[in-house]
Design a protein around this motif. Structure first.
Motif, short mmCIF file in Angstrom:
data_model
loop_
_atom_site.label_atom_id
_atom_site.label_comp_id
_atom_site.label_asym_id
_atom_site.label_seq_id
_atom_site.Cartn_x
_atom_site.Cartn_y
_atom_site.Cartn_z
N TRP A 288 71.26 28.31 19.99
CA TRP A 288 71.20 26.96 20.53
C TRP A 288 69.93 26.83 21.38
O TRP A 288 69.68 27.66 22.26
N HIS A 289 69.14 25.83 21.10
CA HIS A 289 67.93 25.55 21.87
C HIS A 289 68.10 24.21 22.56
O HIS A 289 68.34 23.19 21.91
N ASN A 290 67.98 24.19 23.87
CA ASN A 290 68.08 22.96 24.66
C ASN A 290 66.74 22.72 25.35
O ASN A 290 66.23 23.61 26.03
N SER A 291 66.19 21.53 25.20
CA SER A 291 64.85 21.29 25.74
C SER A 291 64.74 19.88 26.31
O SER A 291 65.55 18.99 26.02
N LEU A 292 63.70 19.69 27.14
CA LEU A 292 63.31 18.38 27.63
C LEU A 292 61.95 18.04 27.02
O LEU A 292 61.10 18.91 26.86
N ALA B 130 51.52 11.28 21.88
CA ALA B 130 51.69 12.72 22.05
C ALA B 130 52.92 12.98 22.90
O ALA B 130 53.43 12.09 23.59
N LYS B 131 53.39 14.22 22.86
CA LYS B 131 54.53 14.62 23.67
C LYS B 131 54.37 16.07 24.08
O LYS B 131 53.59 16.83 23.48
N VAL B 132 55.11 16.45 25.12
CA VAL B 132 55.23 17.85 25.51
C VAL B 132 56.71 18.18 25.57
O VAL B 132 57.53 17.38 26.01
N ASP B 133 57.03 19.37 25.10
CA ASP B 133 58.41 19.81 24.95
C ASP B 133 58.54 21.18 25.61
O ASP B 133 57.68 22.04 25.44
N ARG B 134 59.62 21.38 26.37
CA ARG B 134 59.84 22.68 26.99
C ARG B 134 61.30 23.07 26.89
O ARG B 134 62.19 22.30 27.26
N MET B 135 61.57 24.27 26.37
CA MET B 135 62.94 24.76 26.30
C MET B 135 63.45 25.11 27.70
O MET B 135 62.77 25.79 28.46
#
Length: 239
Positions: A117-121, A145-150
Motif C-alpha cells: 500500500w502506497h499513501n502519498s500527498l 506540474a505536480k509534486v508527489d511524496r509518499m
C-alpha cells in the motif's frame, strides 16, 4: 525536513481554502471545492546489475496497481474569461497485489500473497484554458506540474506485515508533468488527466547510493491516466 516542508504547504493550502470559504462571495473570481479521482497507472521497474569485469545487465518488470484512488481540495483563480490558475492538493492511495518496492521477501510455501500500500500527498499547479462558448457547458485544457511524496508505505506477505509512516528509502519528492482535457457544467467538473513522472518515483538518493555500492541500481518510471470528478462549493462564479 521534507515532512516539515509538506506540512507547511498543507497548512498554507488549507488556510487559503478556509479563508476563501469564509469570505463567501467577496470575490467571484475565485472558485474552490472538493475532488475525487480514479487512476489507471503503469509502473515500470528497471534493474541494472554491474558484475565485476562483465558488461552491465538489465531487466525490467511492469506493475499495475489493483486500486488507485484519492480525494482532495482545489482552488481556481480566474485571470480572464479564457484563462485561470488552478491548484489542487490530493491524497492518493495505491494498492499493489505484488512485490513492487518490498524486494526483501523470498516467497516460500503458502500464506498470503504479496501486497503493498502506497499513501502519498500531491500538490499540483495548472494553467487552465477555456474554449470560448456561450453555453453553460464549458470545455477546458490544462497544462501544469505536480509534486508527489509518499507519506506511508505498508507491505505484507504471509505473517509479515510492515506499516511505515515516512519510510526512510521511499519518500522522495517526485515531480510530474500534467496535461488534461475537461468539461464543466454548473458546480460539476469532469476531466481526464495524463501525468508523466520524470524520474525515480518514490526512491531516495540515499537508496540509490546504497544500491550502487552493492553493484546494482533500480529506476522507476510511472505514467498515470486519471479521471477527476470535482464539485464547486462556492455559490457562484464568473466562469
Amino acid at each position: 525536513m521534507l515532512i516539515q516542508i509538506l506540512r507547511s504547504i498543507l497548512i498554507a493550502f488549507v488556510g487559503l481554502f478556509l479563508s476563501k470559504t469564509v469570505q463567501a462571495q467577496s470575490s467571484s473570481s475565485w472558485s474552490y471545492g472538493i475532488a475525487s479521482h480514479y487512476s489507471f497507472e503503469k509502473h515500470t521497474l528497471s534493474w541494472t546489475s554491474y558484475p565485476q569485469g562483465e558488461p552491465a545487465q538489465q531487466s525490467e518488470n511492469k506493475f499495475t496497481p489493483a486500486l488507485a484512488v484519492g480525494a482532495g481540495i482545489w482552488t481556481e483563480k480566474k485571470i480572464s474569461n479564457l484563462f485561470s490558475i488552478y491548484s489542487r492538493l490530493d491524497y492518493h492511495y495505491l494498492r499493489f497485489d505484488d512485490q513492487y518496492l518490498s524486494g526483501w521477501y523470498i516467497k516460500v510455501g503458502g500464506g498470503r500473497n504479496y501486497q503493498e500500500w502506497h499513501n502519498s500527498l500531491a500538490l499540483s499547479l495548472h494553467g487552465r484554458f477555456y474554449i470560448p462558448t456561450k453555453s453553460k457547458l464549458r470545455v477546458y485544457f490544462d497544462a501544469g506540474a505536480k509534486v508527489d511524496r509518499m507519506i506511508k508505505f505498508r507491505s505484507r506477505y504471509a505473517h509479515f506485515d510492515f506499516p511505515n509512516w515516512n519510510p526512510q528509502y521511499m519518500n522522495a519528492v517526485s515531480p510530474a508533468l500534467i496535461g488534461a482535457i475537461g468539461i464543466q457544467y454548473s458546480r460539476l467538473g469532469l476531466s481526464l488527466e495524463s501525468q508523466n513522472y520524470l524520474w525515480n518515483d518514490a526512491l531516495t538518493e540515499d537508496l540509490a547510493a546504497s544500491e550502487r555500492q552493492q553493484l546494482y541500481s533500480r529506476d522507476i518510471s510511472r505514467r498515470n491516466l486519471t479521471l477527476n470528478l470535482s464539485y464547486r462549493l462556492n455559490f457562484k462564479t464568473n466562469n
